[in-house]
Design a protein around this motif. Structure first.
Motif, mmCIF file in Angstrom:
data_model
loop_
_atom_site.group_PDB
_atom_site.id
_atom_site.type_symbol
_atom_site.label_atom_id
_atom_site.label_comp_id
_atom_site.label_asym_id
_atom_site.label_seq_id
_atom_site.Cartn_x
_atom_site.Cartn_y
_atom_site.Cartn_z
ATOM 1 N N GLU A 1 38.546 39.975 38.541
ATOM 2 C CA GLU A 1 38.365 40.780 40.036
ATOM 3 C C GLU A 1 38.881 39.468 40.939
ATOM 4 O O GLU A 1 39.326 39.884 41.985
ATOM 5 C CB GLU A 1 36.884 40.393 39.989
ATOM 6 N N MET A 2 38.985 38.255 40.447
ATOM 7 C CA MET A 2 39.508 37.016 41.478
ATOM 8 C C MET A 2 40.870 37.344 41.600
ATOM 9 O O MET A 2 41.346 36.901 42.570
ATOM 10 C CB MET A 2 38.939 35.732 40.986
ATOM 11 N N VAL A 3 41.479 37.723 40.438
ATOM 12 C CA VAL A 3 42.984 37.887 40.463
ATOM 13 C C VAL A 3 43.347 39.158 41.351
ATOM 14 O O VAL A 3 44.213 38.747 42.245
ATOM 15 C CB VAL A 3 43.391 38.156 38.726
ATOM 16 N N ALA A 4 42.585 40.132 41.519
ATOM 17 C CA ALA A 4 42.776 41.111 42.207
ATOM 18 C C ALA A 4 42.416 40.750 43.722
ATOM 19 O O ALA A 4 43.256 40.979 44.654
ATOM 20 C CB ALA A 4 41.899 42.500 41.963
ATOM 21 N N ALA A 5 41.624 40.050 43.934
ATOM 22 C CA ALA A 5 41.273 39.456 45.323
ATOM 23 C C ALA A 5 42.256 38.497 45.832
ATOM 24 O O ALA A 5 42.222 38.266 47.028
ATOM 25 C CB ALA A 5 39.744 38.769 45.451
ATOM 26 N N LEU A 6 43.308 38.011 44.994
ATOM 27 C CA LEU A 6 44.531 37.170 45.575
ATOM 28 C C LEU A 6 45.506 38.055 45.609
ATOM 29 O O LEU A 6 46.768 37.641 45.902
ATOM 30 C CB LEU A 6 44.774 36.195 44.457
ATOM 31 N N GLY A 7 45.392 39.264 45.349
ATOM 32 C CA GLY A 7 46.390 40.385 45.916
ATOM 33 C C GLY A 7 47.167 40.809 45.060
ATOM 34 O O GLY A 7 48.452 41.321 44.937
ATOM 35 N N ILE A 8 46.886 40.412 43.712
ATOM 36 C CA ILE A 8 47.715 40.963 42.478
ATOM 37 C C ILE A 8 47.411 42.234 41.874
ATOM 38 O O ILE A 8 45.987 42.297 41.805
ATOM 39 C CB ILE A 8 47.420 39.656 41.242
ATOM 40 N N THR B 1 41.235 46.192 45.667
ATOM 41 C CA THR B 1 41.105 45.030 46.300
ATOM 42 C C THR B 1 42.492 44.350 46.517
ATOM 43 O O THR B 1 42.698 43.422 47.484
ATOM 44 C CB THR B 1 40.387 44.289 45.234
ATOM 45 N N ALA C 1 43.729 42.413 49.992
ATOM 46 C CA ALA C 1 44.155 40.949 50.001
ATOM 47 C C ALA C 1 45.505 40.959 50.492
ATOM 48 O O ALA C 1 46.021 39.867 51.527
ATOM 49 C CB ALA C 1 44.223 40.478 48.577
#
Lengths: 229, 628, 257
Positions: free
Chosen positions: B181-188, A74, A78
């Motif tokens: 999951e959202m953290v990963a979706a921000l590129g982290i 993921t 991104a």
């Protein structure tokens, strides 16, 4: 016409053992806004999650700007310039609005940061007064705007938007629609999953309809209403 | 009570609180981001102490001591990172329960590693250079080192606070604690973050252990003792809250200090030695907090639908094949005494199996239909065993009444502890059950006048007709069959449906008028009584019992049996207990390192056969048939 | 209408850290009525709902069920007094069959959940099958609840919610997560059941086609206060409602796919 920005061919996706997508194929060209329509549970959200690598998936081809992303995690996807606005906003409630933004900020692939705070606030004036507000203390509409803003500061080339109108007041939907039109005008590509056909018609050029995990119909947005179930 | 005595005990208490806080804070941070309750966290603490004792002696110069401490903590942090990469990454996707047992398996392996490296003897470290003296406070002499430790706690608390609020890493940890999951979706990079967080948590535990170098000897029991204490602290402070962990650690330490400082007091003409009540005090603080604020002092209310939707198939009444198999098993079980002439060991092994089956079935009732994973089921097994033994030897009751006393003792314990436990869910519940079991174990261990302390009780023999091998075996068979039948009736009755309804969708069940807490409480008590029955049988079968009877290891044995058999099937515990007992009585007897062996078995189970034996069998039989 | 209201809510107030989620909310719901509670996010709809349901205790105000004060009772007690509810994300008992789901709810409403010995099978079978027939699930009676299509899950939850023959049915966004046809079919079913059982229904909803097509009365909440209470036509025309909630176009009820 050059190669599409997002190219999906034969995409399968699973939740645990249950398959949710069956051989989905679609493309999004640069600067294009494309709608994914269909019932809830049909696989719209799953399609976006599959692009982001948030669900288990397999595809004949899953490519961004010509490069294969089907094996990437993921965060790598991104970083390649995909911004994701999830279905239920998923704001970090513990962090302030500004911290939410700060965490997501990263330069685009060209190294440029096109989204200083002033530009964000010009797009979403409501957010300007909320810099120190905890995400959890914001209203649903404010959170929805923050979710889009948070995706923008990652300087994406493609924006995946999941049901930005779900559960927010119609008046917020109008503001959101205006903001999204503005974004599209700047050349940002958008893949929008949405049940609200009116919103799709305001924004999108083409549409794909998903029925029970499979591609049901695709064509120009203007014709989508006629195919409604 | 003398004020100076209290002040002295308080500084002492604050010094202990610091060590405990480091462990609890590490546990909390790791849980926040990875959602894993690291059962090996006590082992990290223990390793920190062992390493520091070794290094502080070896490194030269006055900085050797402090350098050794820091190096030890860093080494544990590094070990944590390695564990995350090699083990945890494989289990993030498995159900919570399997994660708990997998990290417990790791604790077992680490404990045996320490045994192998440092041997079974306690190791005392050097004293801290520069802090060997003492300071005077209101006429008492306090060790300087304790004063230093008392300040180390708040210092680390402040450092962690700044880390979480002021740094990007800290903000990322807070964000990931809510939605990784959202953290990963921000590129982290999520994987890197997890490794870093686990290393930080392990480092904190290692530091907590290392700092004890000048205070207490390193020994192999520390891991579980500290883990139990840390769970109490985390439950009181609220999972995920670092200030909560510190406050709770201080609270527990101060209440203990108060008890010790009070010494022996007279209430209504009776003398109470308050210093022996420290364990009870800890329990009372926890109980009070849980009644007033179930999520802990600084915790957030648990999400209502934390559990994933149940995918378990509906239970169907036994078909012809099932009935035939059950009858065949019963016939074989009845024939065992006759086997004794051919294979003398058969009845012994079979009796062990029956006890294990009853124990595992009692836990399965709680974990399967009840959805409550207990990591402290040994408490009720032990209460049954001690209740039976005390009634038989102390009160001189005949076998059957003594057995009944044991069951009632276990039931009373389950009734009391269950009241608290059923209010919690998931890992919180698991931690609380473990903490209760630790308390029961400590009471049994310390209450020498009644329980015989570490020596335990001996000479528990049944009277006629149970005094022969065959007699006792057949009685155990009757108890086991009755227990299994009772469980079957319960789960097919409205009660069992309500229990499963409460597990599948608690809010839905409440909205339909089901008193979920009460239903679960009754299930908890019934399960405790059955475990007590197994404990009573055990006391009579062995003739002697010791605190080992209700140690954490036994709780874990039961968990492994249930998981080995398969959680989703009522036949699971029978198969699991049988297989496990066979393994234990044959292979594990042969080695000093049975803990590591058991740990390896558990890891294999979690990583390779998550459905257990019953799951594997039904998959085999269902092979090819498509699911609707 | 002369009959006393099934639900009467008076002057409810609830604040979270200085923010007034509910600020003096009062309304009644009568038998046979479908009352829609709408408003922007954060207007207090969920809080109001959860206060009536018993999940949240209000700071002030009363909740009366057929004249009886039920304020502050726990959800299970309120359920047994005759209040059924469904959740925004439909919740059913996944490991039970469809039939057992309804049987379990039926026995719970009778306070028979502590039956320890006699098998549940057969204790309420007839009534349960009857409820399944009314909700169109008869053919699925023996299927596990896990694995049902979402529309069926929604109908099963409805069957569970009315199993105790409640006087009042609370539905939190009953049609969320459904397509247009399923959505209108479900609310139609609710309407028929409400009429047949003279049930009072209170529901929150974001889909204006459902609200304007099926509600008998609409209440609009904003910032914890009732800003409008009236018929569908009155609400649609209310300038204040259009300003804070409906906006320009949505008042025409345009939504769907």
């Amino acid at each position: 016409m050059s190669a599409p920005l997002l190219e999906i061919d034969g995409l399968d996706a699973w939740y645990g053992p249950a398959q949710a997508l069956f051989g989905l194929s679609l493309t999004v060209a640069r600067g294009e806004a494309v709608a994914l329509i269909g019932r809830n549970g049909a696989g719209k959200s799953t399609s976006l999650k599959a692009v982001m690598g948030l669900v288990r998936r397999r595809a004949r081809r899953l490519a961004l700007d010509g490069a294969d992303i089907s094996a990437l995690t993921t965060h790598r996807i991104a970083r390649l310039g995909v911004g994701y606005v999830p279905e239920d906003r998923r704001i970090f409630t513990d962090l302030t609005m500004e911290e939410n933004i700060g965490l997501a900020r990263r330069p685009g692939r060209d190294g440029a940061d096109r989204w200083p705070l002033e530009r964000l606030f010009a797009l979403f004036p409501n957010l300007a007064d909320l810099r120190g507000r905890r995400g959890g203390a914001m209203s649903g509409g404010e959170q929805q705007m923050l979710a889009v803003a948070r995706a923008l500061v990652g300087n994406p080339e493609l924006l995946l938007l999941d049901e930005p109108s779900e559960g927010v007041a119609p008046i917020i939907v109008e503001q959101m629609t205006a903001a999204l039109r503005e974004l599209k005008a700047t050349g940002l590509s958008i893949l929008l999953s949405e049940q609200n056909v009116a919103l799709c018609e305001e924004l999108c050029d083409r549409a794909y309809r998903i029925d029970q995990g499979e591609l049901g119909w695709s064509g120009p947005m203007a014709a989508a209403r006629l195919t409604a179930d | 009570m003398a004020l100076d005595a209290l002040a002295f005990q308080m500084i002492n208490g604050l010094a202990s609180a610091s060590g405990l806080f480091f462990v609890a804070a590490g546990l909390s941070i790791i849980f926040g981001v990875t959602r894993i309750v690291n059962m090996a966290h006590g082992a990290f603490y223990m390793l920190g102490l062992y390493l520091a004792v070794t290094l502080a002696d070896r490194l030269p110069g006055p900085l050797g001591y402090w350098g050794g401490l820091l190096l030890a903590a860093l080494a544990v942090g590094l070990l944590g990172a390695a564990v995350e990469v090699l083990l945890l990454r494989r289990i993030y996707h498995v159900p919570e329960l399997y994660q708990l047992v997998a990290t417990f398996a790791l604790a077992l392996i680490l404990n045996d590693a320490a045994l192998w490296l440092w041997g079974p003897e306690d190791l005392l470290g050097p004293r801290a250079p520069g802090l060997k003296g003492s300071v005077e406070l209101i006429g008492r002499r306090l060790p300087e080192y304790d004063v230093f430790l008392a300040f180390a706690g708040p210092a680390v608390l402040l450092a962690l606070h700044l880390l979480m609020k002021r740094t990007r890493f800290g903000r990322t940890v807070r964000a990931a604690t809510q939605d990784r999951e959202m953290v990963a979706a921000l590129g982290i990079n999520e994987a890197l973050l997890f490794t870093a967080v686990f290393a930080l948590g392990a480092f904190l535990a290692g530091l907590g252990g290392a700092l004890q170098t000048a205070r207490e000897p390193a020994n192999l029991n520390l891991d579980l003792a500290v883990l139990g204490d840390a769970f109490v602290v985390v439950v009181i402070g609220g999972m995920g809250s670092i200030p909560g962990a510190y406050l709770a650690a201080v609270l527990v330490a101060l209440v203990k200090a108060l008890c010790i400082a009070l010494g022996t007091v007279e209430i209504a003409g009776l003398a109470f030695n308050m210093s022996k009540l420290t364990l009870v005090a800890e329990f009372l603080v926890m109980a009070l907090v849980l009644v007033l604020r179930p999520q802990g002092l600084f915790g957030r209310p648990q999400a209502a639908a934390a559990r994933a939707a149940a995918s378990e198939a509906p239970l169907r009444p036994m078909g012809g094949t099932g009935r035939a198999l059950a009858l065949a098993a019963l016939a074989v079980a009845l024939a065992v005494p006759a086997l004794a002439t051919v294979w003398a060991y058969a009845p012994v092994l079979a009796l062990d199996m029956l006890i294990a089956v009853t124990f595992a079935a009692s836990l399965h009732l709680l974990m399967g239909p009840g959805g409550m994973a207990s990591f402290g089921h040994a408490a009720y097994f032990g209460l049954g065993a001690y209740g039976t033994a005390l009634a038989a030897t102390g009160l001189g009751l005949p076998t059957l009444p003594a057995f009944a006393v044991g069951i009632l003792a276990a039931g009373a314990g389950a009734l009391l502890f269950g009241w608290f436990c059923v209010r919690l869910e998931g890992v919180y519940l698991a931690m609380l059950t473990l903490a209760f079991a630790q308390i029961v174990w400590s009471v049994v261990f310390q209450w020498e006048e009644v329980t015989g302390g570490s020596n335990g009780l001996i000479g528990i023999w049944p009277d006629w007709p149970f005094d022969s091998r065959a007699g006792l075996y057949l009685a155990a068979l009757a108890v086991t069959v009755a227990g299994l039948y009772l469980i079957r009736r319960l789960i097919f009755a409205p009660f069992g449906h309500a229990l499963r309804a409460g597990r599948d969708a608690r809010m839905r069940a409440e909205a339909s008028g089901i008193d979920v807490a009460r239903i679960r409480w009754l299930a908890f008590t019934a399960s405790g009584m059955l475990a007590g029955a197994a404990g009573g049988l055990y006391a009579f079968a062995k003739g002697s019992i010791s605190p080992e009877t209700l140690a954490v290891g036994r709780s874990i044995d039961a968990l492994v049996m249930v998981l080995l058999g398969g959680l989703a099937s009522p036949a699971g515990p029978v198969l699991g207990a049988g297989a496990f007992t066979l393994l234990q009585d044959t292979v594990m007897r042969e080695t000093d390192y049975w803990r590591a062996l058991l740990g390896a078995l558990i890891l294999a189970l979690v990583l390779l056969f998550p459905g257990g034996i019953a799951g594997g069998l039904s998959r085999l039989f269902a092979g090819g048939r498509a699911d609707g | 209408m002369t009959a006393p209201p099934v639900l009467s809510v008076g002057n409810l107030a609830k604040a979270y850290g200085g923010v007034h989620a509910l600020d003096g909310v009062s309304f009644d719901v009568h038998a046979g009525e479908l009352l829609a509670l709408i408003g922007p996010n954060g207007a207090g709809k969920s809080t109001c709902f959860n206060v009536v349901n018993g999940q949240i205790r209000p700071d002030a105000g009363t909740v009366r069920l057929e004249g009886r004060d039920i304020t502050g009772l726990p959800p299970r007690a309120i359920a047994r007094l005759g209040v059924g509810r469904t959740f925004q994300i439909a919740a059913v008992f996944g490991s039970l069959t469809v039939l057992a789901n309804v049987e379990t709810a039926l026995l719970a409403s009778r306070g028979a959940s502590f039956g320890l010995w006699r098998p549940q099978d057969g204790q309420a079978r007839g009534e349960a099958l009857d409820l399944l027939a009314q909700t169109g699930l008869a053919a699925l009676a023996d299927r596990p609840a896990t694995g049902l299509a979402y529309g069926d899950v929604k109908r099963l939850e409805l069957a569970i919610a009315i199993a105790g023959s409640p006087r009042l049915l609370l539905m939190d966004e009953p049609t969320a997560g459904m397509g247009t046809h399923e959505r209108l079919a479900l609310i139609g079913l609710v309407r028929r059941l409400a009429a047949a059982r003279s049930l009072a229904v209170l529901f929150t909803e974001h889909s204006m086609d459902v609200v304007f097509g099926h509600a008998t009365r609409v209440i609009v909440l904003a910032r914890g206060r009732v800003i409008a209470d009236g018929s569908v036509e009155e609400i649609r025309a209310d300038p204040q409602v259009r300003a804070v909630y409906l906006g320009r176009s949505a008042a025409t009820g345009e939504r769907g796919s």
